[in-house]
Design a protein around this motif. Sequence first.
Motif, PDB file in Angstrom:
ATOM      1  N   HIS A  49      -0.048   7.541  -5.805  1.00 10.11           N
ATOM      2  CA  HIS A  49      -1.438   8.125  -5.786  1.00 10.11           C
ATOM      3  C   HIS A  49      -1.698   8.641  -4.578  1.00 10.11           C
ATOM      4  CE1 HIS A  49      -2.153   5.732  -9.866  1.00 10.11           C
ATOM      5  NE2 HIS A  49      -1.393   4.764  -9.109  1.00 10.11           N
ATOM      6  N   PRO A  50      -1.084   9.801  -4.316  1.00 14.98           N
ATOM      7  CA  PRO A  50      -1.513  10.324  -3.109  1.00 14.98           C
ATOM      8  C   PRO A  50      -2.913  10.690  -2.738  1.00 14.98           C
ATOM      9  CG  PRO A  50      -0.103  11.885  -4.349  1.00 14.98           C
ATOM     10  CD  PRO A  50      -0.401  10.657  -5.314  1.00 14.98           C
ATOM     11  N   GLY A 107      -8.786   5.604  -0.250  1.00 13.49           N
ATOM     12  CA  GLY A 107      -8.985   4.341   0.094  1.00 13.49           C
ATOM     13  C   GLY A 107      -7.643   3.540   0.336  1.00 13.49           C
ATOM     14  N   LEU A 108      -6.740   3.908  -0.518  1.00 15.90           N
ATOM     15  CA  LEU A 108      -5.130   3.524  -0.200  1.00 15.90           C
ATOM     16  C   LEU A 108      -4.617   4.041   1.050  1.00 15.90           C
ATOM     17  CD1 LEU A 108      -3.667   3.618  -3.832  1.00 15.90           C
ATOM     18  CD2 LEU A 108      -3.949   1.681  -2.729  1.00 15.90           C
ATOM     19  N   ILE A 109      -4.757   5.413   1.142  1.00 16.47           N
ATOM     20  CA  ILE A 109      -4.130   6.095   2.292  1.00 16.47           C
ATOM     21  C   ILE A 109      -4.920   5.437   3.528  1.00 16.47           C
ATOM     22  CG2 ILE A 109      -3.687   8.144   3.492  1.00 16.47           C
ATOM     23  CD1 ILE A 109      -2.648   7.629   0.506  1.00 16.47           C
ATOM     24  N   ALA A 110      -6.211   5.315   3.699  1.00 15.69           N
ATOM     25  CA  ALA A 110      -6.851   4.768   4.871  1.00 15.69           C
ATOM     26  C   ALA A 110      -6.319   3.380   5.217  1.00 15.69           C
ATOM     27  CB  ALA A 110      -8.248   4.583   4.739  1.00 15.69           C
ATOM     28  N   LEU A 161       0.933  -1.130  -0.042  1.00 19.47           N
ATOM     29  CA  LEU A 161       0.011  -0.051  -0.113  1.00 19.47           C
ATOM     30  C   LEU A 161       0.951   1.278   0.026  1.00 19.47           C
ATOM     31  CD1 LEU A 161      -2.789  -1.071   2.357  1.00 19.47           C
ATOM     32  CD2 LEU A 161      -2.955  -0.842  -0.040  1.00 19.47           C
ATOM     33  N   TYR A 162       2.055   1.200   0.717  1.00 17.87           N
ATOM     34  CA  TYR A 162       3.058   2.386   0.505  1.00 17.87           C
ATOM     35  C   TYR A 162       3.490   2.654  -0.944  1.00 17.87           C
ATOM     36  CZ  TYR A 162       7.062   5.366   1.765  1.00 17.87           C
ATOM     37  OH  TYR A 162       8.085   6.422   1.508  1.00 17.87           O
ATOM     38  N   SER A 163       3.688   1.762  -1.443  1.00 16.77           N
ATOM     39  CA  SER A 163       4.230   2.121  -3.010  1.00 16.77           C
ATOM     40  C   SER A 163       2.836   2.688  -3.751  1.00 16.77           C
ATOM     41  CB  SER A 163       4.579   0.816  -3.688  1.00 16.77           C
ATOM     42  OG  SER A 163       4.993   1.041  -4.791  1.00 16.77           O
ATOM     43  N   LEU A 174      -3.195  17.852   0.995  1.00 15.66           N
ATOM     44  CA  LEU A 174      -3.087  17.864  -0.514  1.00 15.66           C
ATOM     45  C   LEU A 174      -4.511  17.869  -1.060  1.00 15.66           C
ATOM     46  CD1 LEU A 174      -0.802  14.817  -1.324  1.00 15.66           C
ATOM     47  CD2 LEU A 174      -0.313  17.118  -1.932  1.00 15.66           C
ATOM     48  N   LEU A 175      -5.414  17.183  -0.131  1.00 13.96           N
ATOM     49  CA  LEU A 175      -6.896  17.459  -0.698  1.00 13.96           C
ATOM     50  C   LEU A 175      -7.533  18.744  -0.750  1.00 13.96           C
ATOM     51  CD1 LEU A 175      -8.222  14.087   1.152  1.00 13.96           C
ATOM     52  CD2 LEU A 175      -8.272  14.617  -1.377  1.00 13.96           C
TER      53      LEU A 175
END
Length: 703
Positions: free
Chosen positions: A189-190, A194-197, A182-184, A222-223
């Motif tokens: 895709h910052p 869903g990835l960040i969560a 998920l880090y990569s 960023l958002l």
Amino acid sequence: MEFSLLGPISVTTGSAELSLGPAKRRSVLALLLLQPNTTVPLEQLIDSLWEDEPPEHARTVVQGHVSRLRATLAEGGAEAYGIELATHGSAYLLRLPEELIDAHRFGELVALARPEAAPADAVPLLREALGLWRGPALTGTVTSPPFAAAAHALEERRLTAVEALGRAHGALGEHEQAAAILYSAAVNHPLREGLIAGLMRALFHTGRQSDALEWFHRTRRLLNEELGVDPGERLRGAYEDILRAEAAGGGRTGAARPAGGARGTGGASGGTPSGGTSSSGASSGGTSSGGGRSGASGEGRSATGSGARPVDGTAQAPVQGSAGSDEARGDAGAAGTDGTGQGTPGGSRGGSGSGRAGAPPRLLPRPPARFLGREDQLAGLTDVLTDGTTGESPLAVVAGPAGVGKTACAVQWAHLYAGSFPDGQLFADLRGFGEGDEAPPAEILRDFLLALGTPPERVPSSAQAASALFRSLVAERRLLVVLDNARSSAQVRPLLPGGPHCATVVTSRSRLDGLVATDCARPVGIQTLGHEEGAALLGAMLGPDRVAEDPAAARELVDLCDGLPLALRAAAAQLTARPRWRLARLAAALRDERRRLALLSAEDTGIAAALRMSVARLSADDARLLSALATSADGHLNASLAAALAGYDPERTQDGLDRLTEMHLVDEEATDVYTISTLTQLFARDERGEGGESDTGGSGDGS
């Protein structure tokens, strides 16, 4: 022939890649592959190939590219794969099996994965799916909006699969792997919340609370700066869960909220972020008995499975395994059902890829000929395989010495209750004690997946992924799996179905204690025949009158054959070939220990061949110990005597005795009381006397 969209556009056949030419020609192919088996208008191709106003000769250009693609595919042997590039008026149709397209296979694997319900199976399926990607989708096509949109849609599907893989790893408690993958993805895709969560939850579970919270604040900034919005509910939910867990003094977020809701869990895989018998029932001895020499099993009676109930608990007439009969017949279930009563239309798209159209697989060997008795073992199998109290897939292990009729018993039960498994019966000889190497799980899984309707192109290459796909396909089916002649628990585990409505029977000369420990397998022991059962088998093979005229000789034959059905069948074959011989004449010949093993062989099967396969699987130390035990005068000994015969120290001897007992080459009748059968003694002596080479061969293992 394979078509690749998940990376550079390419077509490969065998190990060679076809030359596709310039970007526009690749783009024409890509657009046709994005809509396989669908007519694509010429105008759509023109609009997609030119970002600005197309030239006047655009139609001719497209037609030329299609013509060259058609020739290239033909040169690559497209016709053999069922591929055709056809013209329909002012439109084109690329007709092909969709499983030849990597994007289609990717979608099917992802659809089969169930990260929350079956995370252990979802991980290899999702890894197999993500492994199909070789770079950014549609690389090599023109940079027009239609292709950019299609590439973006494929990338979204990839990221969704990454998130699902993360959830699967998280559900398994593999949070380091989840954080790595998920880090990569999160770095690239910052703004994908869903990835960040998921990454935040994985980091928190690994004890990196500060890193997890920093990801939230970074993404929030960023958002706000780029989109002018606040974090959504999934991201806020992960943040709040971490804060609550910290306030409670916990090192974990606790039970994660369902991934299908607003607040999904995270997890993924990767490294560490930087900031795995006999070939038919009839040949395995056919007749079997419980109760050893005591005669308790009632081998002399015809087996009807009395006292046992069908697997689904409903009243049902069993299928008789009479001599020479074909496999169990009857409509055990409507073709195309999925095990839940819901039919699956043949040829439907977007399904599991199981190819359910057509009859369910019926892979059982013929019922064993002249099968008698074994009521205790059949009832024992029914008790194990109908136990619905655990909610798990039941697993029975039929274990016993070579030639005792394990395969026959398992196959007989499978035929008796085939109707209780309307979605099919699978059978595989694992060759654990046969000539050559044992069957690798990947080979058996491929056969199973093909039998279940999976096209060859969609069978995963790795055993782990194939095992996961197999479990996914049968998760909701009522399926019976018979795994014959297993050598070890490790060989069996990848082949076990996971669905609660599936049942598995394994036969082996080993006890397979590992399966008992890890998979709650329940053993169903099977012993040699008593005098009554053995005589009944001879009568079934030779005719009751021939046995009745000399019952004492029949009893002696049972003793000389050690009560093994395989040996008794070989003896019956000798008498069948010599109709003028009385039973006493064969008994007299078998008393000569030098000839006994040879006489108890029949062409490609026999007790010597069966024992050879068992001994071949022993270590050199254990083989020498068995050879030493064979010198015992009466076949009865204890550990001290065994140590003296072998010249081993007590600990080494005890370990060897334990392994020989597990393989059913010796029997532990009581504490420190071991017995070795006469036929095993004769075989071990022959091997010892001839330097490990015996001439009483034959290839059947009679397990």
